[in-house]
Design a protein around this motif. Structure first.
Motif, mmCIF file in Angstrom:
data_model
loop_
_atom_site.group_PDB
_atom_site.id
_atom_site.type_symbol
_atom_site.label_atom_id
_atom_site.label_comp_id
_atom_site.label_asym_id
_atom_site.label_seq_id
_atom_site.Cartn_x
_atom_site.Cartn_y
_atom_site.Cartn_z
ATOM 1 N N HIS A 20 -9.681 4.735 6.900
ATOM 2 C CA HIS A 20 -8.995 5.996 6.571
ATOM 3 C C HIS A 20 -8.346 5.895 5.196
ATOM 4 O O HIS A 20 -8.482 6.791 4.351
ATOM 5 N N ALA A 21 -7.653 4.796 4.941
ATOM 6 C CA ALA A 21 -6.968 4.612 3.660
ATOM 7 C C ALA A 21 -7.953 4.531 2.496
ATOM 8 O O ALA A 21 -7.693 5.055 1.408
ATOM 9 N N LEU A 22 -9.089 3.878 2.714
ATOM 10 C CA LEU A 22 -10.079 3.758 1.647
ATOM 11 C C LEU A 22 -10.615 5.127 1.231
ATOM 12 O O LEU A 22 -10.840 5.381 0.043
ATOM 13 N N GLY A 23 -10.801 6.005 2.203
ATOM 14 C CA GLY A 23 -11.241 7.362 1.875
ATOM 15 C C GLY A 23 -10.203 8.111 1.067
ATOM 16 O O GLY A 23 -10.537 8.816 0.094
ATOM 17 N N LYS A 24 -8.943 7.964 1.435
ATOM 18 C CA LYS A 24 -7.863 8.636 0.705
ATOM 19 C C LYS A 24 -7.700 8.041 -0.694
ATOM 20 O O LYS A 24 -7.389 8.770 -1.652
ATOM 21 N N LEU A 25 -7.900 6.733 -0.814
ATOM 22 C CA LEU A 25 -7.803 6.096 -2.120
ATOM 23 C C LEU A 25 -8.858 6.647 -3.071
ATOM 24 O O LEU A 25 -8.564 6.960 -4.234
#
Length: 267
Positions: A20-25
């Motif tokens: 999830h965080a990688l997508g937001k990054l």
């Protein structure tokens, strides 16, 4: 300096939270952010199970995954995670405590800040499972000195003043703020006050409110109230999210820090 504040909801699984965080990054980097700030407990939400079972050091898969992505995008990021700390006895129970760590990683850095002030308030005792840190942490992004604090730290003015005295012009605050009566009012007041205390930019990234606006104001554990924000060095709220997941991208004017410190020499 263009920054991004990622307001998101994390869950119990660190692998899913990393994805999830990688997508937001990627989304934030695509918008030109050079510094991306995620919430406290990005690796595993509070009240979602024992923290020690998924705690990892800075070379573990969660931190390493974010490091690789940050380097690939050429950005620096800050994200909350948990690291193994110590073993303590509490009421006849053996507890494996963790550090509540703000991971700082990017092209030229990979380190952590361990939350100094544990949240022992409102009938919640973070110190039972989390060992307090002891050291202030600052880092540089493209020549700008950035300090770090986490959530409950924001109630302690001297930490912010000390960071500013050591050169911080921007202070990032990953957060998982407890909702409840007057809690949003307190959050808004405290973020503005710490900006004024330190005459610094405050960039605070919080967990979105589980259940959204319909649950707003109800007393729950430290699982998020939303309202991530960017506050200028004179205390003005320049940007603020709502209760839902959101990304704020904002271009910080660092000249405002010098102007504020000249006119308000509180340090």
């Amino acid at each position: 300096m263009k920054i991004a504040v990622v307001q998101m909801t994390t869950g119990p699984d660190s692998v899913e939270n990393l994805a999830h965080a990688l997508g937001k990054l990627e989304e934030a980097a695509t918008q030109g952010a050079r510094l991306v700030v995620f919430p406290e407990a990005t690796s595993q939400a509070f009240d979602s199970g024992r923290l020690d079972t998924q705690a990892q050091d800075l070379e573990g898969p969660f931190a390493s995954g974010l490091r690789e992505a940050a380097r690939a995008h050429g950005v620096t990021l800050v994200a909350g995670m948990f690291r193994p700390a110590d073993t303590v006895e509490r009421e006849g129970k053996t507890i494996e405590r963790v550090y509540n760590t703000a991971l700082i990683t990017g092209p030229d850095i990979h380190r952590g800040y361990d939350k100094i002030h544990t949240f022992d308030a409102y009938s919640y005792r973070e110190s039972d499972t989390v060992k307090p840190g002891a050291e202030l942490v600052l880092f540089d992004v493209e020549g700008v000195t950035v300090g770090v604090a986490t959530c409950y730290d924001i109630r302690f003015p001297e930490q912010f003043r000390d960071l500013a005295r050591q050169g911080a012009e921007v202070i990032v605050v990953p957060t998982s703020w407890m909702d409840g009566p007057e809690k949003l009012y307190q959050w808004r007041t405290l973020t503005a006050a710490r900006a004024l205390d330190s005459t610094s930019w405050i960039v605070a990234a919080g967990q979105a409110r589980p259940g959204g606006a319909e649950m707003a104001g109800q007393a729950t554990g430290p699982t998020g109230i939303g309202h991530s924000c960017v506050v200028g060095p004179t205390g003005r709220r320049e940007a603020e999210a709502g209760y839902e997941p959101e990304i704020i991208v904002y271009d910080l004017d660092l000249e405002q820090v010098a102007k504020a410190r000249k006119s308000l020499p509180v340090l």
